[in-house]
Write an enzyme that holds these catalytic residues in place. Structure first.
Site, PDB file in Angstrom:
ATOM      1  N   ASP A   1      71.173  66.325  21.892  1.00 11.63           N
ATOM      2  CA  ASP A   1      70.509  65.120  21.387  1.00 11.63           C
ATOM      3  C   ASP A   1      69.245  65.483  20.610  1.00 11.63           C
ATOM      4  O   ASP A   1      68.898  64.842  19.643  1.00 11.63           O
ATOM      5  CB  ASP A   1      70.178  64.161  22.539  1.00 11.63           C
ATOM      6  CG  ASP A   1      69.305  64.801  23.605  1.00 11.63           C
ATOM      7  OD1 ASP A   1      69.354  66.034  23.771  1.00 11.63           O
ATOM      8  OD2 ASP A   1      68.562  64.070  24.286  1.00 11.63           O
TER       9      ASP A   1
ATOM     10  N   ARG B   1      62.239  68.533  23.407  1.00  9.51           N
ATOM     11  CA  ARG B   1      61.694  68.130  24.713  1.00  9.51           C
ATOM     12  C   ARG B   1      62.579  68.659  25.839  1.00  9.51           C
ATOM     13  O   ARG B   1      63.549  69.382  25.601  1.00  9.51           O
ATOM     14  CB  ARG B   1      61.557  66.607  24.773  1.00  9.51           C
ATOM     15  CG  ARG B   1      62.864  65.885  24.754  1.00  9.51           C
ATOM     16  CD  ARG B   1      62.635  64.373  24.761  1.00  9.51           C
ATOM     17  NE  ARG B   1      63.884  63.650  24.738  1.00  9.51           N
ATOM     18  CZ  ARG B   1      64.079  62.545  24.053  1.00  9.51           C
ATOM     19  NH1 ARG B   1      63.117  62.027  23.306  1.00  9.51           N
ATOM     20  NH2 ARG B   1      65.242  61.921  24.113  1.00  9.51           N
ATOM     21  N   ASP B   2      62.232  68.304  27.047  1.00  6.14           N
ATOM     22  CA  ASP B   2      62.987  68.800  28.205  1.00  6.14           C
ATOM     23  C   ASP B   2      64.287  68.013  28.354  1.00  6.14           C
ATOM     24  O   ASP B   2      64.489  67.328  29.345  1.00  6.14           O
ATOM     25  CB  ASP B   2      62.118  68.688  29.467  1.00  6.14           C
ATOM     26  CG  ASP B   2      61.594  67.283  29.675  1.00  6.14           C
ATOM     27  OD1 ASP B   2      61.707  66.455  28.742  1.00  6.14           O
ATOM     28  OD2 ASP B   2      61.072  66.988  30.764  1.00  6.14           O
ATOM     29  N   GLU B   3      65.134  68.130  27.349  1.00  2.00           N
ATOM     30  CA  GLU B   3      66.409  67.413  27.384  1.00  2.00           C
ATOM     31  C   GLU B   3      67.508  68.290  26.787  1.00  2.00           C
ATOM     32  O   GLU B   3      68.200  68.970  27.511  1.00  2.00           O
ATOM     33  CB  GLU B   3      66.272  66.069  26.653  1.00  2.00           C
ATOM     34  CG  GLU B   3      67.417  65.148  26.973  1.00  2.00           C
ATOM     35  CD  GLU B   3      67.039  63.683  27.069  1.00  2.00           C
ATOM     36  OE1 GLU B   3      65.872  63.338  26.913  1.00  2.00           O
ATOM     37  OE2 GLU B   3      67.947  62.868  27.308  1.00  2.00           O
TER      38      GLU B   3
ATOM     39  N   ASP C   1      75.613  60.262  21.123  1.00  2.00           N
ATOM     40  CA  ASP C   1      75.041  60.796  19.897  1.00  2.00           C
ATOM     41  C   ASP C   1      76.133  61.452  19.055  1.00  2.00           C
ATOM     42  O   ASP C   1      76.209  61.271  17.841  1.00  2.00           O
ATOM     43  CB  ASP C   1      73.940  61.822  20.227  1.00  2.00           C
ATOM     44  CG  ASP C   1      72.862  61.245  21.151  1.00  2.00           C
ATOM     45  OD1 ASP C   1      73.215  60.531  22.103  1.00  2.00           O
ATOM     46  OD2 ASP C   1      71.675  61.512  20.919  1.00  2.00           O
TER      47      ASP C   1
ATOM     48  N   TRP D   1      79.453  55.839  24.368  1.00  2.00           N
ATOM     49  CA  TRP D   1      79.209  57.222  24.798  1.00  2.00           C
ATOM     50  C   TRP D   1      80.547  57.858  25.214  1.00  2.00           C
ATOM     51  O   TRP D   1      81.004  58.795  24.590  1.00  2.00           O
ATOM     52  CB  TRP D   1      78.180  57.241  25.932  1.00  2.00           C
ATOM     53  CG  TRP D   1      76.755  57.327  25.447  1.00  2.00           C
ATOM     54  CD1 TRP D   1      75.892  58.366  25.636  1.00  2.00           C
ATOM     55  CD2 TRP D   1      76.015  56.350  24.691  1.00  2.00           C
ATOM     56  NE1 TRP D   1      74.668  58.101  25.033  1.00  2.00           N
ATOM     57  CE2 TRP D   1      74.724  56.879  24.448  1.00  2.00           C
ATOM     58  CE3 TRP D   1      76.321  55.093  24.175  1.00  2.00           C
ATOM     59  CZ2 TRP D   1      73.739  56.190  23.721  1.00  2.00           C
ATOM     60  CZ3 TRP D   1      75.351  54.407  23.447  1.00  2.00           C
ATOM     61  CH2 TRP D   1      74.090  54.954  23.238  1.00  2.00           C
TER      62      TRP D   1
ATOM     63  N   GLU E   1      64.376  60.044  16.218  1.00  2.00           N
ATOM     64  CA  GLU E   1      65.097  59.285  17.258  1.00  2.00           C
ATOM     65  C   GLU E   1      64.915  57.776  17.061  1.00  2.00           C
ATOM     66  O   GLU E   1      65.822  56.993  17.304  1.00  2.00           O
ATOM     67  CB  GLU E   1      64.550  59.696  18.633  1.00  2.00           C
ATOM     68  CG  GLU E   1      65.208  59.003  19.794  1.00  2.00           C
ATOM     69  CD  GLU E   1      64.799  59.617  21.132  1.00  2.00           C
ATOM     70  OE1 GLU E   1      63.715  60.234  21.190  1.00  2.00           O
ATOM     71  OE2 GLU E   1      65.561  59.474  22.101  1.00  2.00           O
TER      72      GLU E   1
ATOM     73  N   HIS F   1      66.617  63.931  15.988  1.00  2.00           N
ATOM     74  CA  HIS F   1      67.756  63.306  16.650  1.00  2.00           C
ATOM     75  C   HIS F   1      68.726  62.914  15.545  1.00  2.00           C
ATOM     76  O   HIS F   1      68.334  62.259  14.610  1.00  2.00           O
ATOM     77  CB  HIS F   1      67.276  62.024  17.332  1.00  2.00           C
ATOM     78  CG  HIS F   1      67.353  62.039  18.806  1.00  2.00           C
ATOM     79  ND1 HIS F   1      66.546  62.822  19.580  1.00  2.00           N
ATOM     80  CD2 HIS F   1      68.119  61.318  19.671  1.00  2.00           C
ATOM     81  CE1 HIS F   1      66.820  62.598  20.861  1.00  2.00           C
ATOM     82  NE2 HIS F   1      67.780  61.705  20.942  1.00  2.00           N
TER      83      HIS F   1
HETATM   84  C1  BGC Z   1      68.831  60.874  24.530  1.00  2.00           C
HETATM   85  C2  BGC Z   1      69.758  60.063  23.668  1.00  2.00           C
HETATM   86  C3  BGC Z   1      70.865  59.641  24.582  1.00  2.00           C
HETATM   87  C4  BGC Z   1      70.199  58.641  25.465  1.00  2.00           C
HETATM   88  C5  BGC Z   1      71.080  57.844  26.326  1.00  2.00           C
HETATM   89  C6  BGC Z   1      68.216  59.937  25.490  1.00  2.00           C
HETATM   90  O1  BGC Z   1      67.256  60.495  26.287  1.00  2.00           O
HETATM   91  O2  BGC Z   1      67.928  61.598  23.809  1.00  2.00           O
HETATM   92  O3  BGC Z   1      69.976  60.454  22.431  1.00  2.00           O
HETATM   93  O4  BGC Z   1      72.045  59.264  24.037  1.00  2.00           O
HETATM   94  O5  BGC Z   1      69.164  59.248  26.220  1.00  2.00           O
HETATM   95  O6  BGC Z   1      70.313  57.124  27.091  1.00  2.00           O
END
Ligand code: BGC
Length: 847
Positions: free
Chosen positions: A441, A445-447, A454, A518, A728, A749
């Site tokens: 995504d 960041r911490d993701e 996405d 999703w 984003e 994003h």
């Molecule tokens: C992500 C998104 C993702 C979404 C769903 C986010 O934190 O960065 O792109 O699809 O969460 O909630």
């Protein structure tokens, strides 16, 4: 003249460790002959100068995914292949040889482990001394790890690929890579070292400060296969004869960065490894696209911020890291922090990184010029804050390196509006910044997770930009493995959420899977890939997963409406309530619309695969869903219950609007643009289709107006604010220069970049009429202030170009159609031409 080139095997150029024993071959024909069609082909596959399969002359036009039908191939064997074709009764010469090498029959090596503790973020180096006694004919290293690994032979990296073994659904399939190291071994003594880092396997990951999703101990496993010129063979596997030591990389985490103490180089203490069986893992050949260093950037500025921070600006927001040269004393340090943007005052802005530290620290050994680049981490950044550096800094000593999966760039677009060109570049950088072994995504960041929504919204655009088939083939296999037993699809693939404890404060941890838009990635992604590449086998492989997802929805739907469960819906839409990310379009509308869409695609897939029972069943189900949608969401006079842009867009795009209400629905959508001051307020689900539904319904003017709008909110607003990637949120940086809430404000994003396909499909007008672009529509639509456009797309058959310009009152179009295809050319005045391959020019009056 007829030539054959660009030979690929399973969409890969000369693959080593091919994950199938039933490969298919593709090639591209080059010829100046117009309307060139392949009449015949002849393929030859050989092994060590022996022809193992000759297809003979086959009368067929097929030049993409032609299956090998010779006798069974051997494992771990290199085959050469070549092809010649007959076009217009003229045979080409044989092509140059291409090759493929099959994978191992099975993984035999154990894992070896060091002494790392679960909480440790260190690197361990494994070592084996290898004596080469004779002349080598071939040497291969096959390797994998629980963690990330890099291998060196005699101090030199054996490969330029990074982040191996990649991230897959580790518990179901762990991937191994194959390397040709024939020329890297020296006679007699050699030292092989493998550094292993926590990575996705054991590291700190997943936005809730968690770690060790898959295990708490790193391990390495390798099979080294040596074939000598005298016919002898030796296999060296990881076992108790290997040793391990600490590494100069004393800390590394994907989110947080790396610490390297150069004083610890060559100071290893070698200890005995622990051997553990690898039989708990399903270790299979790597089937993705290797990650490489792809582009580099020198600083365009070095400045001091109002707060006194020393900052390098690399001019482009990327995912990657910085390599630098430094000179100093032993113990001196270089400390770099990474950020995507500066704040309003021009200070270094890191709040949107949340808990990711994105900090690299290098401790000098003090020996002349030292060069460093982190090994096992990446950052999303344009700016680098130099917190520590010995002596005077020369910006030229710093290079930012963009790292991504090494997919071929296939699409290019440019036009007379430089802002649109920048938008295209930003969309492309959205892809480059987020396709690092898996589609993430965001890279900062911490993701950095494989969010399915996405991907689902971006897949069509991605397919116009890069050769993404192999990249997504891998990801779809992981999706199928991680799919829930009832067909539900996790929010992220690879899935790291479903094993976590529910948390009432965190909706994502409570729900974990199966939101509309999703989970539909399970259907939309394989379908879109099929349209772009024409690979039926991939569709076949994905079919159970596609069907599983539709059946999951069916089990949750009530009276054919999907009105249950949790949904992200039209995520981050601007019509969300203050402080919320959930758009105003009702969930049951979005979910039922996607239920219809996925069911329709599933029915088409079943048809293509020759499964007529399923095709009939899902066609019937689809018509029931459409009926249910229409009676639930349209009034008897044709008003759509949800007065939102996205509601209208989905109803139009997915064929859910009754014919008699089409005009009203599109009129209302246009009204909704006007009511919102001429701009979009759509989120993840509505945005990708906004311009498409306008242009498909005779509202090209409104589509161009939205595309070219520069005021907030719009695509070009970001560009006016200096964006070099897609944000984003449309309003990541507000008009007054302040930032949105840093809790969720990525500047890289790709979802809002999903509009890229409109540039190719409508502005340049390049559309596949048959899967894989074997039949092409070229139907450009001029509009807005654009006066010229040039686009090209490298398809499985070769390059298509569409270039138009407006000249006085004329529309001039130049097209190029590749051999073995034909094209319908539609001019804006309605004239159409059907042509075979060649270069053509057309002209018509504009009105
Ligand atoms: C992500 C998104 C993702 C979404 C769903 C986010 O934190 O960065 O792109 O699809 O969460 O909630």
């Amino acid at each position: 003249m007829v030539k054959v080139c660009s030979l690929t095997c399973e969409s890969l150029e000369n693959p080593l460790g091919l994950p199938t024993m039933h490969p298919r071959f593709s090639w591209i024909i080059k010829t100046g002959i117009n309307s060139a069609f392949q009449q015949k082909y002849h393929i030859e596959v050989s092994e060590q100068d022996c022809v193992v399969w000759s297809s003979d002359v086959i009368e067929s036009g097929q030049s993409v995914f032609v299956p090998y039908t010779g006798k069974p191939l051997q494992y771990a064997t290199k085959y050469l292949w070549r092809v010649k074709v007959c076009v217009a009764d003229m045979w080409s010469e044989w092509s140059e040889y291409a090759w493929f090498e099959t994978a191992l029959e099975k993984w035999n090596a154990d894992f070896i482990e060091a002494d790392d503790k679960p909480e440790e973020s260190c690197v361990k180096t494994f070592r084996k001394k290898i004596n080469i006694s004779g002349e080598l004919r071939s040497a291969r290293i096959y390797a994998t790890a629980l963690g990330l690994y890099n291998i060196c032979l005699n101090g030199n990296p054996i490969s330029d690929t990074l982040f191996n073994p990649g991230w897959s659904a580790y518990n179901s399939r762990l991937l191994y890579q194959a390397y040709d190291v024939t020329d890297l071994f020296t006679k007699n003594s050699n030292v092989l070292t493998a550094s292993v880092a926590p990575g996705w396997f054991k590291g700190d990951f997943g936005f809730i400060n968690n770690r060790s999703y898959y295990g708490s101990k790193m391990a390495f496993s390798s099979q080294i296969e040596l074939h000598y010129a005298d016919g002898t063979y030796e296999c060296i596997s990881t076992d108790d004869s290997w040793q391990f030591s600490d590494s100069p990389i004393i800390y590394t985490e994907i989110y947080h960065g790396e610490t390297y103490d150069a004083r610890k180089e060559n100071a290893e203490t070698w200890k005995a490894v622990t051997v553990s069986p690898s039989t708990n893992y399903n270790i299979v050949p790597f089937d993705g696209v290797p990650v490489r260093r792809k582009e580099s950037f020198k600083p365009i500025a070095y400045f001091t911020t109002p707060k006194g921070e020393h900052v390098l600006d690399f001019g482009q927001n990327i995912a990657g890291r910085v390599r630098f040269n430094v000179r100093g004393n032993s113990g001196d340090t270089v400390k770099l922090r990474h950020a995507e943007v500066l704040d309003r005052e021009g200070n270094f802005y890191i709040e949107n990184l949340r808990d990711a530290k994105c900090t690299d620290l290098y401790i000098l050994k003090g020996a002349g010029i030292e060069t460093y680049e982190p090994a096992f981490t990446f950052h999303g950044f344009r700016y680098v804050c130099v917190d520590e550096y010995p002596g005077e800094l020369d910006p030229q000593d710093f290079t930012a390196i963009a790292i991504y999966s090494d997919m071929k760039n296939i699409g290019n677009f440019s036009c007379s509006d430089s802002l649109i060109n920048q938008l295209h570049s930003n969309i492309q950088w959205g892809l480059k910044g987020n396709f690092l072994d898996i589609p993430t995504d965001c890279p900062q960041r911490d993701e950095r997770l494989g969010w399915t929504g996405d991907v689902q919204v971006f897949i069509n655009t991605a397919s116009y930009l890069h050769e993404v088939q192999a990249f997504f083939r891998k990801w779809l296999r992981d999706l199928a493995k991680d799919q829930m037993p009832d067909g539900g699809v996790p929010f992220v693939i690879p899935d790291i959420l479903n094993n976590l404890k529910p948390d009432s404060d965190n909706v994502i941890l409570n729900e974990k899977h199966s939101s509309c838009g999703w989970g539909d990635a399970a259907v939309v992604v394989p379908w879109t890939l099929y349209i772009h590449y024409g690979d039926k086998r991939m569709l076949e492989e994905a079919y159970p997963s596609m069907r599983g997802w539709v059946e999951y929805i069916r089990s949750k739907a009530i009276d054919n409406l999907w009105n249950t469960g949790f949904h992200f819906g039209d995520w981050v839409a601007l019509d969300a309530k203050d402080g919320s990310h959930f758009g105003a379009t009702p969930n049951d509308l979005c979910a039922t619309a996607y239920y219809a869409y996925s069911t329709e695609l599933l029915a088409k897939t079943a048809e293509i695969l020759g499964n007529s029972a399923d095709a009939d069943e899902y066609r019937l189900l689809h018509s029931k869903i459409v009926c249910a949608y229409q009676s639930e969401f349209f009034t008897s006079n044709g008003r759509l219950a949800a007065r939102t842009q996205t509601g209208h867009i989905l109803s139009l795009m997915f064929g859910l609007t009754p014919e008699k209400f089409m005009a009203r629905t599109i009129d209302t959508l246009v009204e909704l643009i006007e009511e919102n001051g001429g701009h979009l307020v759509t989120g993840f689900l509505g945005t990708p289709y906004f311009l498409h539904v306008l242009s498909q319904n005779d509202r090209l003017k409104e589509a161009y107006a939205l595309l070219q709008r520069e005021e907030y909110p719009s695509w070009l607003y970001q560009i006016k604010k200096g964006a070099t990637t897609i944000w984003e949120h449309l309003n990541g940086i507000l008009e007054d220069g302040t930032m949105r809430d840093p809790g969720m404000n990525s500047f890289n994003h790709y979802a809002y970049g999903a509009i890229g396909d409109w540039l190719y499909q409508v502005v340049a007008g390049i559309v596949p009429l048959e899967p894989g672009f074997s039949r092409i529509l070229i139907s450009p639509k001029y509009g807005g202030t654009l006066t010229n456009v040039e686009a090209e797309l490298n398809t499985p058959y070769g390059k298509i170009t569409s270039a138009w310009k407006l000249h006085d009152s004329d529309f001039l179009l130049n097209v190029k159609v590749p051999p073995n295809t034909n094209a319908e050319i539609c001019m804006p005045n309605g004239e159409t031409y059907t042509v075979g391959s060649g270069e053509y020019s057309y002209r018509c009056k504009i009105t």
